[in-house]
Motif scaffolding. Structure first.
Motif: not given
Length: 773
Positions: A221-225, A260-265, A703-707, A769-773
């Motif tokens: 899954e996408p994630a921030f580090n 990153k390419f799995k995040i569209d929003k 899912p997979r929305t960057a917040v 920062l968070k990626i909605k799973q």
């Protein structure tokens, strides 16, 4: 006698000898002079000597050049022989490898895998759906597939040529021509590597492999580090993160975005009122720039932040983020977040437009009319004949009729300045007054209007409307629309300031608009617009909207707009404009190769003038309700929550005029320095409200929305108080001596130090920062 004759004869002989000797001597003396004369006559002149010397130099030079050329030809010949030999060896080596690969490819393979890994040399920019997983391909796999595709194309060409039915003579002729062409092509063929690929093909393969690898980072899954060793984050870093996720830009030095390419929003939730002090962060600590696991601190220290239950359970880390500005001033956080540096291409485009404008023989009002794209960006009602894709107008709306085509020359366009006043009703903003001014500055139409719905707030401080003033008014919007047809037609250019609001309350769609808030610039650049009051004072040296109690006068405002456009027409290109090398974040996302749409959900709708969609709200409840539909239809969502702004002060209670309701701070014009401290219970209530709103918003996201949740900056109250003191002191100092100014109103070096310290503290906000799973 004989002796005498002998002596006489001897004497004569001596005389003869002497004479001969004398003549011989004289001839000898004369001969050298004659030789010298002849030599001087035969000697060449200086010019002749120079010409002869130049001739010799040229001959030497010519011989040298011929020798150099001969050496070069020899070297080239040797090199050509060597290249031909190398090509021949490589060709033989390639044929051997090809034969070997053909033997290996005869083993059975999975058709599915071949179809999944087939590679075309054309770079494919299409996005792979977020849910799909693409198998990783090695360079060898890609090269093998490319070879196979190349060979199949060659076979198709050969087959097509073989199937041609021509006469034998023509076939032989074509074959000989083809042989000649192929011989020439062989000489011109670029160098290939051991895999039989040219430099261009290797480059394209590298791009293709990089694309596939980025899109096939595994099934994680996408994630921030957040990377270790980064400096204090700034609001520019958050803005760049949004651009990085949604477009193709270089990676960021402070954060790694996995898959990153799995995040569209992306959803940015702006919550002014939160600051580092709430989260027990010491800004003086050398580790203040590091992300903090704040849940443990809350359990230990408790405090007001303990009210943020959802935030603590779902956003593990909090980081300090700095607003931009200088030593004594903080730049607007929203301006920083919603503006990006202008690209070089856009700068060049701007310069071309300026040159074209300067080359124009005359300046006409038509030069300043808004384009269709500008009408869309600024959310103007648009006639359907300009954009047939728009839906039909709703009931109660009207659009200016299009002029029918004729062979006659249409009359020149006239300008009409318009301004409206409005109030707030149960249905939203409604019209209470409309004024039209012609080019001569004469008022041609001025009418009070009674809204269709019950009035909640007359907005007296802006509109000048009161219950007494509207008492007895019977004119309704439909009557006004009919009357406008007498003054506004297809040959009319409507002039106004932020005219989209006026057009909406009039329920009117008109194609030709000049907006003074766009043709004149704000000193800070986009997304800010200059106020009409400031424009009139700056460029017309005129005071308008001076009576706060009486409110605005639509006739006064419309006349100012007309005078501003007339002034612009008389001035050179660029008058009243401040060049900013920035553009709106919304515009940048829209201009991407794969355009990204955006929506702004805020009470300050001006900030989203370039957004695809703007939703103006009056409460956090309205913001929460608008997000689900917005995120469904757009890539980027900006949503502002304001219930915790009370943490940085609240508006003092004032006596309300008749028909006016209390302004609770969402649209308040009160300076932060004049706000009063809220009670602890009020702040706790605000924190609980914001926590619940964030929970509802995040739960509504796919899912997979960057917040990104940020406060932008900290408490600005102390800065505002000191700036007010500084401003007052400077005004006094212009007219008085320092000794004549009371000491309590001084603002000297010690006070400047206090201001610099307050600014540094107030610049510090927080970010989650968070990626909605």
């Amino acid at each position: 006698m004989g002796a005498d004759k002998k002596r006489k004869h001897a004497k004569e002989e001596d005389d003869v000898k002497k004479t001969k000797k004398s003549s011989s001597r004289s001839s000898k003396l004369a001969t050298p002079d004659l030789a010298v004369t002849v030599a001087e006559q035969d000697r060449p002149s200086k010019k002749a000597k120079k010409e002869e010397k130049d001739k010799e130099v040229k001959e030497k030079k010519s011989k040298k050049e011929k020798k150099v050329k001969s050496d070069k030809d020899d070297k080239k010949g040797k090199k050509d022989k060597k290249d031909k030999k190398d090509k021949k060896e490589k060709k033989e080596k390639k044929e051997k490898k090809s034969a070997k690969s053909d033997d290996e490819s005869s083993t059975p393979s999975s058709p599915a895998s071949l179809s999944d890994t087939s590679v075309d040399m054309d770079v494919d920019h299409d996005e792979i759906p977020a849910a799909s997983v693409v198998p990783m391909l090695s360079a060898a796999d890609i090269i093998a597939q490319y070879k196979k595709a190349k060979e199949s194309k060659t076979q198709v060409v050969v087959g097509n040529n073989g199937s041609s039915s021509q006469d034998s003579d023509d076939s032989q002729k074509a074959a000989s021509e083809g042989a000649a062409k192929s011989s020439h092509a062989a000489q011109m063929t670029p160098k290939v590597d051991e895999n039989g690929l040219t430099r261009k093909e290797r480059r394209l393969l590298k791009i293709k492999q990089k694309q596939i690898n980025r899109k096939s980072e595994g099934d994680g899954e996408p994630a921030f580090n957040i990377k270790a060793g980064h400096e204090m984050l700034t609001l520019k870093d958050l803005r760049d993160l949004i651009v990085f996720i949604l477009t193709e830009t270089p990676s960021l030095p402070w954060v790694e975005v996995k898959n990153k390419f799995k995040i569209d929003k992306v959803a940015m939730i702006y919550v002014s009122g939160l600051d580092p002090q709430l989260f027990h962060i010491n800004l003086q600590s050398p580790d203040a720039h590091k992300a903090v696991t704040w849940g443990e601190r809350v359990e230990k220290n408790r405090g007001l932040v303990a009210e943020l239950d959802y935030l603590r359970g779902n956003f593990e880390e909090v980081s300090v983020v700095k607003a931009t500005g200088d030593k004594f001033r903080i730049h607007s956080p929203t301006n920083t977040l919603l503006s990006v540096p202008l690209s070089n291409a856009e700068k060049m485009k701007r310069e071309r437009e300026k040159k074209a404008a300067k080359s124009a023989k005359s300046r006409k009002p038509e030069n300043f009319m808004m384009t269709l794209e500008e009408l869309r960006e600024n959310i103007f009602p648009i006639p359907r004949y300009l954009d047939p894709s728009l839906p039909e107008l709703k009931d109660g709306w009207m659009e200016t009729a299009k002029l029918s085509k004729t062979t006659l020359m249409p009359p020149p366009k006239k300008m009409i300045a318009m301004d409206c006043e409005m109030c707030r009703t149960e249905a939203g903003q409604e019209l209470t007054r409309v004024t039209l001014i012609d080019e001569a500055g004469k008022t041609v139409y001025d009418e009070l209007v009674m809204p269709e719905n019950p009035i909640l707030d007359y907005l007296t401080q802006y509109s000048g409307m009161t219950a007494a003033r509207l008492n007895g008014v019977t004119t309704r919007l439909a009557e006004v629309q009919e009357k406008l047809k007498e003054f506004v037609d297809y040959n009319t250019i409507l002039v106004g300031h932020s005219l989209e609001n006026d057009m909406k309350v009039l329920k009117l769609a008109h194609p030709f608009i000049i907006d003074t808030s766009l043709i004149y610039h704000h000193t800070r650049g986009p997304p800010y617009r200059p106020g009409l009051k400031w424009l009139a004072q700056k460029w017309l040296q005129r005071q308008i909207q001076a009576n706060i109690e009486r409110g605005h006068d639509s006739a006064e405002d419309a006349l100012a707009c007309m005078d501003l456009i007339k002034l612009k027409l008389t001035k050179p290109v660029g008058f009243g404009e401040y060049e900013q090398d920035q553009e709106s974040l919304f515009s940048r996302l829209q201009r991407f190769n794969n355009p990204k749409t955006s929506v702004l959900i805020d009470s300050d709708a001006f900030a989203g003038q370039s957004a695809t969609t703007t939703v103006q709200t009056h409460s956090d409840e309205e913001v929460v309700a608008a997000v689900p539909e917005a995120i469904k239809n757009h890539n980027f969502v900006w949503a502002r929550l304001r219930d915790i702004e009370i943490n940085h002060g609240k508006v003092p209670v004032i006596e309300l005029a008749e028909g006016q309701i209390a302004d609770k701070g969402r649209l308040s014009k009160v300076s932060s320095g004049d706000k009063v401290q809220a009670s602890e219970e009020e702040i706790r209530h605000g924190l609980r409200s914001v926590d619940k709103s964030i929970e509802q918003i995040v739960n509504s996201l796919p899912p997979r929305t960057a917040v990104i949740v940020t406060s932008g900056q900290g408490d600005h109250r102390e800065v505002s108080k000191l700036q007010q003191r500084q401003k007052k002191f400077m005004e006094l100092y212009k007219t008085k001596n320092l000794s004549d100014i009371p000491k309590e109103e001084h603002f000297l070096e010690a006070d400047e130090k206090l201001l610099a310290k307050a600014v540094d503290v107030a610049k510090s906000g927080v970010v989650f920062l968070k990626i909605k799973q």
